[in-house]
Design a protein around this motif. Structure first.
Motif, PDB file in Angstrom:
ATOM      1  N   LEU A  18       0.835  -1.204   0.000  1.00  0.00           N
ATOM      2  CA  LEU A  18       0.000   0.000   0.000  1.00  0.00           C
ATOM      3  C   LEU A  18       0.865   1.248   0.000  1.00  0.00           C
ATOM      4  O   LEU A  18       0.570   2.225  -0.684  1.00  0.00           O
ATOM      5  CB  LEU A  18      -0.933  -0.001   1.208  1.00  0.00           C
ATOM      6  N   GLY A  19       1.962   1.201   0.736  1.00  0.00           N
ATOM      7  CA  GLY A  19       2.872   2.344   0.747  1.00  0.00           C
ATOM      8  C   GLY A  19       3.483   2.565  -0.614  1.00  0.00           C
ATOM      9  O   GLY A  19       3.635   3.700  -1.071  1.00  0.00           O
ATOM     10  N   GLY A  20       3.820   1.472  -1.307  1.00  0.00           N
ATOM     11  CA  GLY A  20       4.367   1.589  -2.654  1.00  0.00           C
ATOM     12  C   GLY A  20       3.375   2.185  -3.613  1.00  0.00           C
ATOM     13  O   GLY A  20       3.722   2.991  -4.475  1.00  0.00           O
ATOM     14  N   CYS A  21       2.090   1.820  -3.470  1.00  0.00           N
ATOM     15  CA  CYS A  21       1.069   2.371  -4.351  1.00  0.00           C
ATOM     16  C   CYS A  21       0.921   3.867  -4.150  1.00  0.00           C
ATOM     17  O   CYS A  21       0.673   4.606  -5.086  1.00  0.00           O
ATOM     18  CB  CYS A  21      -0.272   1.681  -4.092  1.00  0.00           C
ATOM     19  N   SER A  22       1.098   4.319  -2.889  1.00  0.00           N
ATOM     20  CA  SER A  22       0.935   5.747  -2.634  1.00  0.00           C
ATOM     21  C   SER A  22       2.063   6.554  -3.248  1.00  0.00           C
ATOM     22  O   SER A  22       1.955   7.765  -3.385  1.00  0.00           O
ATOM     23  CB  SER A  22       0.862   6.001  -1.126  1.00  0.00           C
ATOM     24  N   LEU A  23       3.184   5.887  -3.596  1.00  0.00           N
ATOM     25  CA  LEU A  23       4.299   6.580  -4.217  1.00  0.00           C
ATOM     26  C   LEU A  23       4.107   6.750  -5.723  1.00  0.00           C
ATOM     27  O   LEU A  23       4.881   7.443  -6.363  1.00  0.00           O
ATOM     28  CB  LEU A  23       5.601   5.814  -3.950  1.00  0.00           C
ATOM     29  N   ALA A  24       3.107   6.106  -6.290  1.00  0.00           N
ATOM     30  CA  ALA A  24       2.853   6.251  -7.721  1.00  0.00           C
ATOM     31  C   ALA A  24       2.446   7.692  -8.005  1.00  0.00           C
ATOM     32  O   ALA A  24       1.814   8.339  -7.181  1.00  0.00           O
ATOM     33  CB  ALA A  24       1.740   5.300  -8.160  1.00  0.00           C
ATOM     34  N   PRO A  25       2.837   8.211  -9.171  1.00  0.00           N
ATOM     35  CA  PRO A  25       2.509   9.610  -9.448  1.00  0.00           C
ATOM     36  C   PRO A  25       1.012   9.827  -9.567  1.00  0.00           C
ATOM     37  O   PRO A  25       0.274   8.945 -10.002  1.00  0.00           O
ATOM     38  CB  PRO A  25       3.210   9.877 -10.787  1.00  0.00           C
ATOM     39  N   PRO A  26       0.540  11.009  -9.177  1.00  0.00           N
ATOM     40  CA  PRO A  26      -0.872  11.332  -9.377  1.00  0.00           C
ATOM     41  C   PRO A  26      -1.144  11.549 -10.857  1.00  0.00           C
ATOM     42  O   PRO A  26      -0.232  11.485 -11.687  1.00  0.00           O
ATOM     43  CB  PRO A  26      -1.043  12.630  -8.580  1.00  0.00           C
ATOM     44  N   LEU A 174       3.637   3.643 -26.871  1.00  0.00           N
ATOM     45  CA  LEU A 174       3.791   4.269 -25.559  1.00  0.00           C
ATOM     46  C   LEU A 174       4.195   3.190 -24.566  1.00  0.00           C
ATOM     47  O   LEU A 174       3.497   2.179 -24.436  1.00  0.00           O
ATOM     48  CB  LEU A 174       2.493   4.948 -25.115  1.00  0.00           C
ATOM     49  N   GLU A 175       5.320   3.394 -23.904  1.00  0.00           N
ATOM     50  CA  GLU A 175       5.780   2.484 -22.857  1.00  0.00           C
ATOM     51  C   GLU A 175       5.489   3.132 -21.514  1.00  0.00           C
ATOM     52  O   GLU A 175       5.999   4.213 -21.218  1.00  0.00           O
ATOM     53  CB  GLU A 175       7.272   2.212 -23.002  1.00  0.00           C
ATOM     54  N   ASP A 176       4.669   2.494 -20.712  1.00  0.00           N
ATOM     55  CA  ASP A 176       4.281   3.013 -19.404  1.00  0.00           C
ATOM     56  C   ASP A 176       5.142   2.331 -18.349  1.00  0.00           C
ATOM     57  O   ASP A 176       4.932   1.163 -18.034  1.00  0.00           O
ATOM     58  CB  ASP A 176       2.789   2.748 -19.162  1.00  0.00           C
ATOM     59  N   PHE A 177       6.116   3.060 -17.817  1.00  0.00           N
ATOM     60  CA  PHE A 177       7.049   2.470 -16.858  1.00  0.00           C
ATOM     61  C   PHE A 177       6.411   2.269 -15.492  1.00  0.00           C
ATOM     62  O   PHE A 177       6.839   1.403 -14.731  1.00  0.00           O
ATOM     63  CB  PHE A 177       8.294   3.348 -16.724  1.00  0.00           C
ATOM     64  N   GLN A 178       5.406   3.063 -15.145  1.00  0.00           N
ATOM     65  CA  GLN A 178       4.744   2.926 -13.852  1.00  0.00           C
ATOM     66  C   GLN A 178       3.711   1.805 -13.863  1.00  0.00           C
ATOM     67  O   GLN A 178       3.569   1.075 -12.904  1.00  0.00           O
ATOM     68  CB  GLN A 178       4.056   4.253 -13.478  1.00  0.00           C
ATOM     69  N   GLY A 179       2.979   1.685 -14.972  1.00  0.00           N
ATOM     70  CA  GLY A 179       1.925   0.684 -15.048  1.00  0.00           C
ATOM     71  C   GLY A 179       2.353  -0.635 -15.633  1.00  0.00           C
ATOM     72  O   GLY A 179       1.559  -1.567 -15.737  1.00  0.00           O
TER      73      GLY A 179
END
Length: 198
Positions: A18-26, A174-179
């Motif tokens: 959950l903490g890692g998910c909160s670090l994802a960009p808005p 498009l390469e999505d590095f976050q997703g």
């Protein structure tokens, strides 16, 4: 004794996730709708390729209508069954129900798809204006367009819109590095699936 610790370890792992998910960009700031490259209707094949080798890629047909006050994208299966319509306007991004609404039919939320289409289709100046005074930046050269959040790469678009020509009828990846996704946007009459799977 190890069994007694297992629930605690599981809870700690969940908190870390959950903490890692909160670090994802808005969600990135949206560019102005009236700054799209052109206002008309485009038909494209969208191929979503997960980086997970065990996951299946998904192909949808998109009819995009770019207007000064709205981005509207009708999404169908390759067989023509309408799934939903993505609308991005002054009220934000949302999916309208289609003929076959299912929560698991689409692998992404509406803002994810809206921003990725904007990053791929809008001109550089429009994105730079949208990102001004935010933590988002755009870095573009002749080969690629990079979307960056606080110094971390979020997505890469190749080739950038400026290198696709005025007709914009060539494909884009498009390469999505976050997703952990790649999104191939291509005209219906092109054979780009083999490129997308590379």
């Amino acid at each position: 004794m190890s069994l007694a610790r297992y629930p605690l370890a599981l809870a700690l792992c969940s908190l870390m996730l959950l903490g890692g998910c909160s670090l994802a960009p808005p969600i990135a700031p949206h560019p102005a709708l009236d700054q799209a490259e052109r206002s008309e209707t485009l038909t494209r094949r969208l191929t979503f390729i997960p980086d997970d080798a065990d996951a299946d890629k998904q192909t949808l047909i998109a009819v995009l209508r770019l207007a000064p006050d709205e981005l509207r994208v009708v999404l169908t299966t390759p067989y023509g069954q309408r799934l939903t319509t993505l609308v991005r306007d002054a009220s934000g991004s949302r999916f309208e129900q289609g003929d076959a609404p299912r929560e698991d039919a689409l692998p992404f939320p509406p803002d994810w798809l809206a921003t990725r289409l904007e990053w791929s289709l809008w001109p550089r100046a429009a994105l730079e204006e949208a990102f001004a005074d935010s933590d988002w930046t755009l870095d573009e050269n002749r080969r690629e367009r990079l979307i960056v959040y606080r110094g971390e790469r979020v997505a890469r678009i190749t080739p950038p819109p400026a290198q696709r020509g005025a007709d914009s009828d060539s494909g884009v990846l498009l390469e999505d590095f976050q997703g952990d996704y790649r999104l191939r946007i291509a005209p219906l009459d092109s054979s780009t699936d083999h490129e997308a799977s590379r």
